[in-house]
Design a protein around this motif. Structure first.
Motif, PDB file in Angstrom:
ATOM      1  N   SER A   1       0.858  -1.195   0.000  1.00 50.22           N
ATOM      2  CA  SER A   1       0.000   0.000   0.000  1.00 50.22           C
ATOM      3  C   SER A   1       0.892   1.243   0.000  1.00 50.22           C
TER       4      SER A   1
ATOM      5  N   TYR B   1      -4.887   1.872   5.729  1.00 47.93           N
ATOM      6  CA  TYR B   1      -5.957   0.866   5.545  1.00 47.93           C
ATOM      7  C   TYR B   1      -6.213   0.073   6.819  1.00 47.93           C
TER       8      TYR B   1
ATOM      9  N   LYS C   1      -9.169   1.171   8.856  1.00 48.07           N
ATOM     10  CA  LYS C   1     -10.515   1.106   8.267  1.00 48.07           C
ATOM     11  C   LYS C   1     -11.235  -0.164   8.731  1.00 48.07           C
TER      12      LYS C   1
ATOM     13  N   PRO D   1     -11.305  -2.489   4.821  1.00 44.03           N
ATOM     14  CA  PRO D   1     -10.519  -1.941   3.706  1.00 44.03           C
ATOM     15  C   PRO D   1     -10.794  -2.672   2.386  1.00 44.03           C
TER      16      PRO D   1
ATOM     17  N   SER E   1      -8.623   1.078  -4.578  1.00 40.27           N
ATOM     18  CA  SER E   1      -8.505   0.220  -3.384  1.00 40.27           C
ATOM     19  C   SER E   1      -7.618   0.903  -2.353  1.00 40.27           C
ATOM     20  N   ASP E   2      -7.639   0.343  -1.122  1.00 36.71           N
ATOM     21  CA  ASP E   2      -6.766   0.873  -0.062  1.00 36.71           C
ATOM     22  C   ASP E   2      -5.394   0.208  -0.094  1.00 36.71           C
ATOM     23  N   CYS E   3      -5.363  -1.035  -0.538  1.00 38.66           N
ATOM     24  CA  CYS E   3      -4.092  -1.777  -0.597  1.00 38.66           C
ATOM     25  C   CYS E   3      -4.235  -2.862  -1.648  1.00 38.66           C
TER      26      CYS E   3
END
Ligand code: PRP
Length: 212
Positions: A100, A105, A108, A111, A150-152
Motif C-alpha cells: 500500500s 488501511y 478502516k 478496507p 482500493s486501499d491496498c
C-alpha cells in the motif's frame, strides 16, 4: 505407449523449466520462444509439453487433462486444486504480500483490497479476523491504490521494482512462493513408473543444485 503430458505455466517460469528438463535430457526441439505453438513433443521419451496460462495449470492437472504441471505456488494456493505437490523446484521465488502507499488501511473497518488472488487475500485477512472487500483485477494491480480503486493490494513481489516505481511498499508478508511440480492424483497411479521416474530425476537435479 501413452504420452506423459506436462503443462508448463507460460511466462516467467518457462526458461527455468526448460533448463531443468534439459538437465534430465528432456528436450523439445520444436520449442521456440517466438512460436505461437502451444504443444511440443519429445518422441524419444514420449513426453508432450503444453504451455498454458499459469492460472490454468492447476485446472489442467487436477482434471487430468495433463499428468503433470509446473506452476507457481501462488496459483496452487489460489486454485485450491487437489493435486499432488511433489517438488519445490527452487526457482520462480517471490513473495505474496500486502502492499500500500501507507498503513492507513489498517484503521478502516473494511478496507478494499485489489488483487489477482481474491481467495488468498480473503483467507489471509479472515485468519486475522479483518473483514475486507476484494476487487479482482487481472493485471497491473499496483495501479489500484494510486487510482483510488482500493486501499491496498495483495500481489506477488519478485524484485520489488514495480512496487517501488509506483510508490507502494510491503506492509505485510503473506507467504514465500516458488515454482512447484504437481501431478494428477489418478495419473500418479496409472502412470506411476514413468511419472515417478521423471519426478525422481527432477528431484535429484534440485538436490544437486541445493548442495552447490
Ligand atoms: C507480477 C506482479 C507484479 C510484478 C512484481 O506481475 O503481479 O505486478 O510482477 O514483479 P517485481 O517485484 O519484479 O516488480 P506480472 O509481471 O506478471 O504482470 P501483470 O501485473 O500484468 O499480471
Amino acid at each position: 505407449m501413452d504420452y506423459v503430458e506436462v503443462a508448463v505455466a507460460k511466462g516467467r517460469l518457462v526458461d527455468s523449466t526448460l533448463e531443468l528438463f534439459a538437465e534430465i535430457g528432456l528436450v523439445f526441439p520444436d520449442y521456440s520462444p517466438d512460436s505461437r505453438k502451444l504443444f511440443f513433443t519429445n518422441e524419444e521419451r514420449q513426453v508432450r509439453m503444453v504451455l498454458v496460462k499459469s492460472a490454468d495449470v492447476p485446472t489442467y492437472v487436477e482434471r487430468g487433462a495433463v499428468d503433470m504441471g509446473i506452476v507457481g505456488k501462488d496459483q496452487l494456493l489460489e486454485s485450491g486444486a487437489e493435486v499432488y505437490e511433489l517438488v519445490d523446484l527452487g526457482f520462480g521465488t517471490c513473495k505474496m504480500v500486502v502492499a500500500s502507499p501507507s498503513t492507513a488501511y489498517r484503521r478502516k473497518p473494511k478496507p478494499v483490497v485489489a488483487t489477482k488472488y481474491p481467495k488468498i487475500a480473503q483467507a489471509y485477512f479472515r485468519d486475522k479476523d479483518q473483514p475486507i472487500e476484494t476487487i479482482t483485477l487481472h493485471g497491473s494491480v499496483e495501479l489500484a491504490p494510486l487510482a483510488g480503486l482500493s486501499d491496498c493490494i495483495v500481489d506477488i513481489v519478485e524484485t520489488g521494482t514495480t512496487l517501488k516505481e509506483n510508490g507502494l511498499y510491503i506492509t505485510e508478508e503473506i507467504a514465500a512462493l516458488s515454482a512447484r511440480l504437481v501431478v494428477n492424483r489418478a495419473s500418479f497411479k496409472t502412470k506411476f513408473h514413468r511419472l515417478s521416474g521423471l519426478v525422481d530425476q527432477i528431484q535429484a537435479v534440485i538436490d544437486g543444485r541445493e548442495r552447490q
